[in-house]
Design a protein around this motif. Structure first.
Motif, PDB file in Angstrom:
ATOM      1  N   SER A 374       0.845  -1.207   0.000  1.00  0.00           N
ATOM      2  CA  SER A 374       0.000   0.000   0.000  1.00  0.00           C
ATOM      3  C   SER A 374       0.872   1.246   0.000  1.00  0.00           C
ATOM      4  CB  SER A 374      -0.900   0.019   1.228  1.00  0.00           C
ATOM      5  OG  SER A 374      -1.797  -1.038   1.174  1.00  0.00           O
ATOM      6  N   LEU A 375       1.954   1.195   0.767  1.00  0.00           N
ATOM      7  CA  LEU A 375       2.877   2.339   0.824  1.00  0.00           C
ATOM      8  C   LEU A 375       3.470   2.591  -0.557  1.00  0.00           C
ATOM      9  CD1 LEU A 375       4.507   4.430   2.467  1.00  0.00           C
ATOM     10  CD2 LEU A 375       6.166   2.642   2.936  1.00  0.00           C
ATOM     11  N   GLU A 376       3.883   1.525  -1.212  1.00  0.00           N
ATOM     12  CA  GLU A 376       4.475   1.670  -2.557  1.00  0.00           C
ATOM     13  C   GLU A 376       3.437   2.193  -3.556  1.00  0.00           C
ATOM     14  OE1 GLU A 376       6.222  -2.151  -3.314  1.00  0.00           O
ATOM     15  OE2 GLU A 376       7.769  -1.817  -1.786  1.00  0.00           O
ATOM     16  N   SER A 377       2.186   1.709  -3.399  1.00  0.00           N
ATOM     17  CA  SER A 377       1.112   2.227  -4.277  1.00  0.00           C
ATOM     18  C   SER A 377       0.951   3.725  -4.054  1.00  0.00           C
ATOM     19  CB  SER A 377      -0.219   1.551  -3.971  1.00  0.00           C
ATOM     20  OG  SER A 377      -0.120   0.186  -4.182  1.00  0.00           O
ATOM     21  N   GLY A 378       0.960   4.140  -2.783  1.00  0.00           N
ATOM     22  CA  GLY A 378       0.816   5.563  -2.446  1.00  0.00           C
ATOM     23  C   GLY A 378       1.956   6.375  -3.024  1.00  0.00           C
ATOM     24  N   GLN A 379       3.188   5.841  -2.903  1.00  0.00           N
ATOM     25  CA  GLN A 379       4.352   6.567  -3.448  1.00  0.00           C
ATOM     26  C   GLN A 379       4.251   6.658  -4.969  1.00  0.00           C
ATOM     27  OE1 GLN A 379       7.222   4.057  -1.588  1.00  0.00           O
ATOM     28  NE2 GLN A 379       7.566   5.441   0.144  1.00  0.00           N
ATOM     29  N   GLY A 380       3.766   5.566  -5.581  1.00  0.00           N
ATOM     30  CA  GLY A 380       3.569   5.567  -7.029  1.00  0.00           C
ATOM     31  C   GLY A 380       2.556   6.630  -7.439  1.00  0.00           C
ATOM     32  N   LEU A 381       1.498   6.759  -6.651  1.00  0.00           N
ATOM     33  CA  LEU A 381       0.463   7.755  -6.964  1.00  0.00           C
ATOM     34  C   LEU A 381       1.017   9.172  -6.819  1.00  0.00           C
ATOM     35  CD1 LEU A 381      -2.625   6.104  -5.219  1.00  0.00           C
ATOM     36  CD2 LEU A 381      -2.284   6.408  -7.660  1.00  0.00           C
ATOM     37  N   LEU A 382       1.865   9.389  -5.816  1.00  0.00           N
ATOM     38  CA  LEU A 382       2.456  10.724  -5.635  1.00  0.00           C
ATOM     39  C   LEU A 382       3.393  11.054  -6.804  1.00  0.00           C
ATOM     40  CD1 LEU A 382       3.138  10.846  -1.800  1.00  0.00           C
ATOM     41  CD2 LEU A 382       1.399  12.084  -3.071  1.00  0.00           C
ATOM     42  N   SER A 383       4.113  10.037  -7.311  1.00  0.00           N
ATOM     43  CA  SER A 383       4.960  10.268  -8.487  1.00  0.00           C
ATOM     44  C   SER A 383       4.092  10.609  -9.691  1.00  0.00           C
ATOM     45  CB  SER A 383       5.768   9.011  -8.831  1.00  0.00           C
ATOM     46  OG  SER A 383       6.458   8.578  -7.726  1.00  0.00           O
ATOM     47  N   GLU A 384       2.938   9.937  -9.769  1.00  0.00           N
ATOM     48  CA  GLU A 384       1.995  10.190 -10.863  1.00  0.00           C
ATOM     49  C   GLU A 384       1.486  11.643 -10.807  1.00  0.00           C
ATOM     50  OE1 GLU A 384       0.966   8.339 -13.389  1.00  0.00           O
ATOM     51  OE2 GLU A 384      -0.839   9.420 -14.009  1.00  0.00           O
ATOM     52  N   VAL A 385       1.273  12.132  -9.576  1.00  0.00           N
ATOM     53  CA  VAL A 385       0.828  13.526  -9.419  1.00  0.00           C
ATOM     54  C   VAL A 385       1.878  14.457 -10.023  1.00  0.00           C
ATOM     55  CG1 VAL A 385       0.373  15.356  -7.723  1.00  0.00           C
ATOM     56  CG2 VAL A 385      -0.570  13.079  -7.369  1.00  0.00           C
ATOM     57  N   GLN A 386       3.156  14.186  -9.722  1.00  0.00           N
ATOM     58  CA  GLN A 386       4.234  15.026 -10.251  1.00  0.00           C
ATOM     59  C   GLN A 386       4.283  14.936 -11.783  1.00  0.00           C
ATOM     60  OE1 GLN A 386       5.836  17.232  -8.490  1.00  0.00           O
ATOM     61  NE2 GLN A 386       4.564  16.472  -6.804  1.00  0.00           N
ATOM     62  N   PHE A 387       4.090  13.709 -12.294  1.00  0.00           N
ATOM     63  CA  PHE A 387       4.096  13.505 -13.743  1.00  0.00           C
ATOM     64  C   PHE A 387       2.967  14.318 -14.401  1.00  0.00           C
ATOM     65  CE2 PHE A 387       2.185  11.104 -17.284  1.00  0.00           C
ATOM     66  CZ  PHE A 387       3.225  11.173 -18.194  1.00  0.00           C
ATOM     67  N   ARG A 388       1.807  14.266 -13.779  1.00  0.00           N
ATOM     68  CA  ARG A 388       0.650  15.001 -14.321  1.00  0.00           C
ATOM     69  C   ARG A 388       0.920  16.509 -14.319  1.00  0.00           C
ATOM     70  NH1 ARG A 388      -4.721  12.028 -11.819  1.00  0.00           N
ATOM     71  NH2 ARG A 388      -4.218   9.958 -12.600  1.00  0.00           N
ATOM     72  N   ARG A 389       1.543  16.989 -13.255  1.00  0.00           N
ATOM     73  CA  ARG A 389       1.794  18.433 -13.169  1.00  0.00           C
ATOM     74  C   ARG A 389       2.809  18.871 -14.225  1.00  0.00           C
ATOM     75  NH1 ARG A 389       0.889  19.221  -6.705  1.00  0.00           N
ATOM     76  NH2 ARG A 389      -1.341  18.859  -6.899  1.00  0.00           N
ATOM     77  N   LYS A 390       3.816  18.019 -14.422  1.00  0.00           N
ATOM     78  CA  LYS A 390       4.808  18.346 -15.457  1.00  0.00           C
ATOM     79  C   LYS A 390       4.139  18.309 -16.835  1.00  0.00           C
ATOM     80  CE  LYS A 390       8.753  16.670 -12.856  1.00  0.00           C
ATOM     81  NZ  LYS A 390       9.445  15.444 -12.494  1.00  0.00           N
TER      82      LYS A 390
ATOM     83  N   ALA B 257      -8.426  19.062 -15.084  1.00  0.00           N
ATOM     84  CA  ALA B 257      -8.260  17.599 -15.066  1.00  0.00           C
ATOM     85  C   ALA B 257      -6.993  17.192 -14.330  1.00  0.00           C
ATOM     86  CB  ALA B 257      -8.243  17.066 -16.493  1.00  0.00           C
ATOM     87  N   ALA B 258      -5.916  17.974 -14.497  1.00  0.00           N
ATOM     88  CA  ALA B 258      -4.649  17.593 -13.866  1.00  0.00           C
ATOM     89  C   ALA B 258      -4.617  17.962 -12.386  1.00  0.00           C
ATOM     90  CB  ALA B 258      -3.489  18.258 -14.594  1.00  0.00           C
ATOM     91  N   LEU B 259      -5.154  19.123 -12.053  1.00  0.00           N
ATOM     92  CA  LEU B 259      -5.064  19.580 -10.664  1.00  0.00           C
ATOM     93  C   LEU B 259      -6.237  19.127  -9.806  1.00  0.00           C
ATOM     94  CD1 LEU B 259      -3.783  23.207 -11.348  1.00  0.00           C
ATOM     95  CD2 LEU B 259      -2.437  21.190 -10.761  1.00  0.00           C
ATOM     96  N   SER B 260      -7.368  18.903 -10.431  1.00  0.00           N
ATOM     97  CA  SER B 260      -8.532  18.470  -9.656  1.00  0.00           C
ATOM     98  C   SER B 260      -9.288  17.383 -10.428  1.00  0.00           C
ATOM     99  CB  SER B 260      -9.441  19.684  -9.391  1.00  0.00           C
ATOM    100  OG  SER B 260     -10.541  19.310  -8.646  1.00  0.00           O
ATOM    101  N   PRO B 261      -8.683  16.188 -10.514  1.00  0.00           N
ATOM    102  CA  PRO B 261      -9.356  15.123 -11.280  1.00  0.00           C
ATOM    103  C   PRO B 261     -10.737  14.828 -10.707  1.00  0.00           C
ATOM    104  CG  PRO B 261      -7.174  14.423 -10.527  1.00  0.00           C
ATOM    105  CD  PRO B 261      -7.482  15.700  -9.839  1.00  0.00           C
ATOM    106  N   TRP B 262     -11.662  14.489 -11.576  1.00  0.00           N
ATOM    107  CA  TRP B 262     -13.048  14.251 -11.129  1.00  0.00           C
ATOM    108  C   TRP B 262     -13.079  13.066 -10.171  1.00  0.00           C
ATOM    109  CZ3 TRP B 262     -16.492  17.881 -12.209  1.00  0.00           C
ATOM    110  CH2 TRP B 262     -17.821  17.640 -11.856  1.00  0.00           C
ATOM    111  N   GLU B 263     -13.657  13.280  -8.990  1.00  0.00           N
ATOM    112  CA  GLU B 263     -13.665  12.235  -7.944  1.00  0.00           C
ATOM    113  C   GLU B 263     -14.537  11.046  -8.316  1.00  0.00           C
ATOM    114  OE1 GLU B 263     -14.524  13.049  -3.876  1.00  0.00           O
ATOM    115  OE2 GLU B 263     -13.349  14.881  -3.938  1.00  0.00           O
TER     116      GLU B 263
END
Lengths: 420, 362
Positions: A374-390, B257-263
């Motif tokens: 679960s921790l690794e999934s969470g870390q993966g999701l946080l990396s995904e957030v950074q990817f999305r922002r970039k 979509a990137a900052l507030s993805p639909w829940e």
């Protein structure tokens, strides 16, 4: 016109005259006592409006006797010939209530499944025994159920409603002056209010959480003996009690005459259990019996490390997933998986009662695997957030470039149109 | 160069002159209300995004009570850029309703519905109704707690309609309750029935707009009486401005979509109690809130039934506005209908705000 007014006035008068005797005929006791000046005498008449019995047609006369139809006739209303009993003596109250409540045939008409052994059970309680011995201060029926405003146990306003029981018992047991002759502690209520049971009962509204009567009994109230404490707790904590029964502590406690459960957890102020209870630190229950640096304390410290490791990993995974969720990520699946890790933690904590290191290790190892995933999934999701922002930043640059191009083109075509 | 060659290739086979001639001579009036002309195109752009993202979603979405939630969860977590497609679909749906509302009320307040554009207004109103139904049917598809209870309440309200209410409710739900059958039904409505209707009516609407050109508000016409109005060529001047707006919207959608993805929320559980603060999508909130204020009984009638009838009547009157507003039909300003329009906008805004700020009012 005058005749019409006279007619209306006569009609109103007739209604009043006709209504008063009928209204009074419902219960002369209440009507009369309400008008009495002395509070001692008028209070019952006002209180009784919320009474469970009155709502079922059982008025004052059902307990006090007398004639409830004798309006403005005190002598007849209070006539011994009409069965008037007056105020029952305190020592006679259980029997007075028992006249109906111990009669299955009578009670059946109100509730076919109601119990009718309360009076019998009451006389097995400390209260009942002392009453028989002539102690007039002990609790009788009205001490816990109120008098003249008796409510059903399921009524949230009832003194016997689960969330109100502790205050009801504490009314006497928390009163140091009142309890002075009995020479027993009076801090139970204050201690209970600090317990996990009280918190669960009042803050989480879990009515199954224990209050005074859950461990001491209600009508047969008495302190549980050393031998029966574990039985009382095991009523709810079934699995934990079974593990404890198989542990070396079980026989050792019995040999030393120490009550199970309460020796480590105390009785009224039971705190939420935690790993901090394990090991040899100051104030830990283990250290009260085992010597410092002894093998049992080392074992306890080992168990504590294992459980703390799992709890820490779960906290870490939860915090990471929460951060991902706040960033708008879908964490349904890893959050669901983490439930299994929490279940392992509960199992490991319960297994401490068995003192079986292997059993505890099995639970913590399986929990650690899940929590790590679960921790690794969470870390993966946080990396995904950074990817999305970039990705957003890159696409914004392209969009802005297109917008600048469009702006320049619009200026150009507008200029060309003006020239045309 | 390639473009020229393709055009020449096409010219040899199809006569493109009428189309080029039409585009070349199409002009847009320029005045202080020209800005409102962009909202129709903006709505169309968002609809195109809806179609594109909707088609992509159908590749993975499974319309049943057992699989709907899990399939959306799969789209959000496992499908490459699935989160982006779904979030853009949801955000652009909401933006489309907003743009459509602005477009509709700008048309109303500039009296663009007047003769000879009555049919354009009527088709536009039908499109608005279809878009609202798109929103209502699409909201249930993720099969989460909020969408389940909002649909339950929404279909119950439809069930209040006199005479046909119960049948209508059963028809919508596919039974007496909101179940997996409702999801399948709403999916069919959402991706087949409504798009077919939308395509037909939208084609007619766009044809009428192109045929009749842009309407100029009567007040502007009167002010320029005798003098020709300033215009701008549709191609490329207006189209470039349209494109500018579309790219701004695209950027906004990407950011949302990137900052507030639909829940996605929690999976629907028909046996669980309704969570507090259940409310429909924002564009239905004004009606939902109004129904809360209506007493349970008004004389011998059920308050909710009267409310539903009132909204239906209001919608019908709005549909028939071009035929009711006699003044605008002869090209005169119509202050009464203008005031009614402003009143409707104020009512929608106030009751929507109340729906969010005073949710506990019953």
């Amino acid at each position: 016109m005058l005749r019409v007014i006279c007619f209306i006035l006569l009609a109103i008068a007739a209604v009043v005259v006709i209504r008063v005797p009928f209204a009074a005929a419902e219960d002369a006791c209440i009507d009369c006592h309400k008008s009495l000046r002395e509070e001692r005498l008028n209070r019952p008449a006002f209180k009784i409006k919320n009474d469970y019995h009155l709502a079922r047609g059982l008025g004052c006369h059902s307990c006090h006797g007398g004639d409830q139809t004798a309006l403005d006739n005190k002598a007849q209303a209070h006539s011994p010939a009409k069965g008037f009993l007056g105020k029952p003596k305190r020592h006679a109250i259980p029997e007075a209530c028992g006249r109906c409540h111990s009669d299955p045939s009578y009670m059946r008409q109100f509730n076919p499944s109601i119990r009718t052994d309360q009076v019998k059970e009451y006389y097995t309680s400390v209260h009942g025994k002392r009453l028989r011995d002539g102690d007039q201060k002990v609790a009788v029926c009205i001490s816990c159920h109120d008098v003249h405003a008796i409510r059903a146990v399921k009524d949230q306003m009832a003194w016997t409603y689960p969330t109100n029981v502790a205050e009801t018992c504490g009314g006497c047991h928390g009163n140091a002056e009142y309890m002075k002759p009995y020479k027993i502690p009076t801090d139970q209520l204050e201690k209970y209010k600090q317990s996990v049971h009280y918190e669960t009962l009042t803050k989480r509204a879990d009515l199954a959480s224990p209050t005074c009567s859950s461990c001491h009994g209600s009508h047969g109230a008495a302190p549980p003996g050393v031998d029966s404490v574990a039985n009382v707790c095991s009523h709810c904590h079934v699995a934990t009690a079974e593990l404890f029964a198989k542990s070396p502590h079980s026989s050792a406690f019995a040999d030393l005459g120490m009550p199970a459960c309460v020796t480590c957890h105390s009785n009224h102020d039971i705190a939420p259990p935690s790993e901090a209870m394990l090991g040899g630190g100051e104030g830990t229950p283990c250290a009260t019996c085992h010597e410092a640096s002894s093998a049992p304390l080392k074992k306890a410290a080992e168990l504590r490390t294992m459980i703390e490791g799992l709890a820490g990993r779960i906290d870490q995974a939860t915090a990471t997933l929460t951060r991902a969720e706040h960033a708008g990520m879908e964490i349904g699946a890893p959050k669901f998986e983490l439930i299994a890790a929490n279940e392992s933690l509960i199992k490991a904590r319960a297994a401490v009662h068995s003192l079986d290191v292997e059993q505890i290790k099995t639970a913590t190892d399986s929990g650690l695997d899940v929590a790590q995933k679960s921790l690794e999934s969470g870390q993966g999701l946080l990396s995904e957030v950074q990817f999305r922002r970039k990705g957003l930043a890159a696409s914004m640059l392209i969009i802005i470039a297109v917008l600048v191009g469009l702006f320049l083109k619009i200026r150009e075509v507008d200029r060309r149109k003006r020239l045309d | 160069m390639t473009g020229v060659r393709i055009t020449a290739w096409l010219e040899e086979r199809i006569d493109l002159w009428p189309l080029r001639h039409f585009i070349g001579k199409k002009v847009i009036p320029v005045h202080r209300h020209t800005v409102w002309y962009y909202f129709g195109g903006m709505t169309l752009f968002l609809f195109a995004i809806q179609v594109a993202t909707g088609i992509l979603l159908t590749l993975y979405y499974r319309p049943s009570g057992e699989e709907a939630y899990e399939s959306v969860q799969f789209i959000m977590t496992d499908v490459q850029f699935g989160w982006l497609v779904r979030s853009i679909h949801s955000w652009s749906a909401n933006l489309m309703v907003l743009m459509l509302m602005i477009h509709m009320f700008s048309v109303y307040l500039t009296q663009a519905y007047r003769k000879p554009r009555e049919l354009t207004w009527v088709t536009g109103m039908l499109l608005f109704g279809i878009v609202l139904f798109f929103g209502f049917s699409g909201y249930l598809l993720p099969w989460n707690v909020l969408s389940y209870f909002a649909t339950k309440v929404g279909t119950e309200i439809a069930g209040q309609f006199p005479l046909v209410g119960h049948t209508l409710m059963r028809l919508l739900r596919g039974g007496d309750e909101v179940t997996g059958a409702t999801v399948s039904r709403f999916y069919g409505i959402h991706i087949a029935i409504l798009p077919a209707l939308m395509t037909a009516i939208l084609t007619l609407h766009l044809f009428l707009v192109q045929k009749q050109g842009m309407s100029v508000p009567p007040a502007i016409e009167q002010a320029h009486r005798g003098q020709p109005l300033k215009t701008m060529p549709f191609f490329p001047n207006f189209l470039l401005r349209d494109l500018f707006g579309w790219f701004v919207t695209l950027g906004l959608l990407a950011a949302l979509a990137a900052l507030s993805p639909w829940e996605l929320g929690q999976k629907a559980d028909p046996f669980a109690p309704a969570p507090a603060g259940i409310r429909p999508e924002w564009y239905f909130v004004f009606m939902f809130q109004s129904l809360k204020y209506i007493p349970a009984k008004i004389g011998p009638f059920e308050g909710e039934v009267l409310g539903v009838l009132g909204f239906s009547l209001g919608g019908l009157l709005l549909l028939l506005i071009p035929f009711l507003d006699k003044k605008s039909a002869v090209g005169e300003p119509s202050p009464l209908f203008r005031s009614i329009g402003i009143g409707i906008i104020a009512y929608i805004v106030i009751f929507t705000l109340l729906g969010y700020l005073a949710p506990s009012v019953k």
